[in-house]
Design a protein around this motif. Structure first.
Motif, mmCIF file in Angstrom:
data_model
loop_
_atom_site.group_PDB
_atom_site.id
_atom_site.type_symbol
_atom_site.label_atom_id
_atom_site.label_comp_id
_atom_site.label_asym_id
_atom_site.label_seq_id
_atom_site.Cartn_x
_atom_site.Cartn_y
_atom_site.Cartn_z
ATOM 1 N N HIS A 94 0.819 -1.201 0.000
ATOM 2 C CA HIS A 94 0.000 0.000 0.000
ATOM 3 C C HIS A 94 0.862 1.264 0.000
ATOM 4 N N THR A 95 0.252 2.357 -0.393
ATOM 5 C CA THR A 95 0.889 3.675 -0.351
ATOM 6 C C THR A 95 1.320 3.996 1.076
ATOM 7 N N ASN A 96 2.509 4.601 1.201
ATOM 8 C CA ASN A 96 3.044 5.064 2.493
ATOM 9 C C ASN A 96 3.281 3.932 3.489
ATOM 10 N N THR A 97 3.620 2.747 2.988
ATOM 11 C CA THR A 97 3.882 1.617 3.876
ATOM 12 C C THR A 97 5.227 1.726 4.585
ATOM 13 N N GLU A 121 6.848 4.104 -8.338
ATOM 14 C CA GLU A 121 6.332 3.107 -7.409
ATOM 15 C C GLU A 121 7.030 3.207 -6.054
ATOM 16 N N VAL A 122 8.338 3.403 -6.065
ATOM 17 C CA VAL A 122 9.066 3.558 -4.809
ATOM 18 C C VAL A 122 8.560 4.784 -4.048
ATOM 19 N N ALA A 123 8.391 5.884 -4.769
ATOM 20 C CA ALA A 123 7.878 7.103 -4.129
ATOM 21 C C ALA A 123 6.481 6.891 -3.563
ATOM 22 N N ARG A 124 5.698 6.054 -4.206
ATOM 23 C CA ARG A 124 4.343 5.792 -3.715
ATOM 24 C C ARG A 124 4.349 5.048 -2.384
ATOM 25 N N VAL A 125 5.211 4.033 -2.265
ATOM 26 C CA VAL A 125 5.156 3.186 -1.069
ATOM 27 C C VAL A 125 5.971 3.735 0.097
ATOM 28 N N VAL A 126 6.844 4.717 -0.166
ATOM 29 C CA VAL A 126 7.611 5.350 0.910
ATOM 30 C C VAL A 126 6.854 6.592 1.365
ATOM 31 N N GLU A 127 6.711 6.761 2.656
ATOM 32 C CA GLU A 127 5.941 7.885 3.183
ATOM 33 C C GLU A 127 6.656 9.210 2.931
ATOM 34 N N PRO A 128 5.933 10.321 2.896
ATOM 35 C CA PRO A 128 6.568 11.631 2.709
ATOM 36 C C PRO A 128 7.637 11.873 3.775
ATOM 37 N N GLY A 129 8.777 12.374 3.334
ATOM 38 C CA GLY A 129 9.885 12.597 4.250
ATOM 39 C C GLY A 129 10.755 11.379 4.458
ATOM 40 N N GLY A 130 10.352 10.233 3.899
ATOM 41 C CA GLY A 130 11.151 9.023 4.013
ATOM 42 C C GLY A 130 12.348 9.047 3.078
ATOM 43 N N GLN A 131 13.248 8.104 3.273
ATOM 44 C CA GLN A 131 14.490 8.074 2.515
ATOM 45 C C GLN A 131 14.461 7.027 1.410
#
Length: 213
Positions: A94-97, A121-131
């Motif tokens: 899911h998004t922001n997992t 896809e990577v940007a979708r599953v990593v939460e905002p501010g994540g690395q």
């Protein structure tokens, strides 16, 4: 998961060679140290995790790793990891997992198809501010010089996509000249067969980006 999204990899077919690669590549552990220092606590995604060699070394009490690997012959269920089959172009979460995601010499080769789809896809599953961290060859070293074709990544390619870069100096260090020839001849043909040394200068580049939605 489409077959066309999977880059053929030798590890499942030649596990003895893959064992040499994993043991001898980055023998100093400098890439692992960089990832450990730059990945936040929380849930991280290893994209193209192979047999989990890197992911296992990045586990700690505050960081869990989901090892995502498309080739079922590479998956090692004995490692204490959360395993998932999938490709960067279609991540089955899911998004922001995730707090972070990284790939080491995996999907993100310059010029391969659907790189931008994978990054989206990577940007979708990593939460905002994540690395997000991508590790690849930097070039300008003894190891890459053995290749008759370019095998270094393009810093400008990643800079244009918003990534910063850090060069990590490490080595490819073998236990014998015979072992070096075995792996490097598989990589580089005749050039690898002729090597006379056990240690090769190796420069790695880590591309880092704070995720923005």
């Amino acid at each position: 998961m489409k077959a066309s999204d999977i880059i053929p990899f030798y590890g499942g077919t030649y596990p003895d060679l893959f064992e040499i690669e994993r043991r001898c590549m980055d023998r100093k552990g400098n890439v692992i140290d960089f990832l450990d220092q730059n990945l936040p606590n929380g849930l991280a995604l290893d994209i193209g995790a192979g047999n989990g060699h890197t992911a296992e070394r990045l586990l700690n009490d505050n960081r869990q790793i989901v090892a995502m690997e498309p080739d079922e012959t590479m998956i090692d269920p004995e490692k204490p990891l959360i395993w998932s089959r999938g490709t960067a172009q279609s991540i089955p979460f899911h998004t922001n997992t995730f707090k972070s995601a990284y790939a080491t010499w995996a999907f993100f080769f310059d010029g391969m198809p659907d790189v931008d789809q994978g990054l989206a896809e990577v940007a979708r599953v990593v939460e905002p501010g994540g690395q997000i961290i991508i590790v690849d060859n930097y070039g300008y070293d003894e190891f890459c010089a053995l290749s008759s074709r370019p095998i270094a990544s393009d810093v400008n390619y990643w800079s244009a996509r918003g990534f910063n870069h850090t060069v990590i100096d490490t080595v490819f260090a073998f236990d014998s000249v015979e072992e070096a020839r075995k792996l490097l001849s598989f990589y580089f043909g005749a050039a690898g067969e002729k090597v006379e040394q056990m240690i090769f200068e190796y420069k790695v580049v880590a591309y880092t980006k704070t995720n923005q939605k």
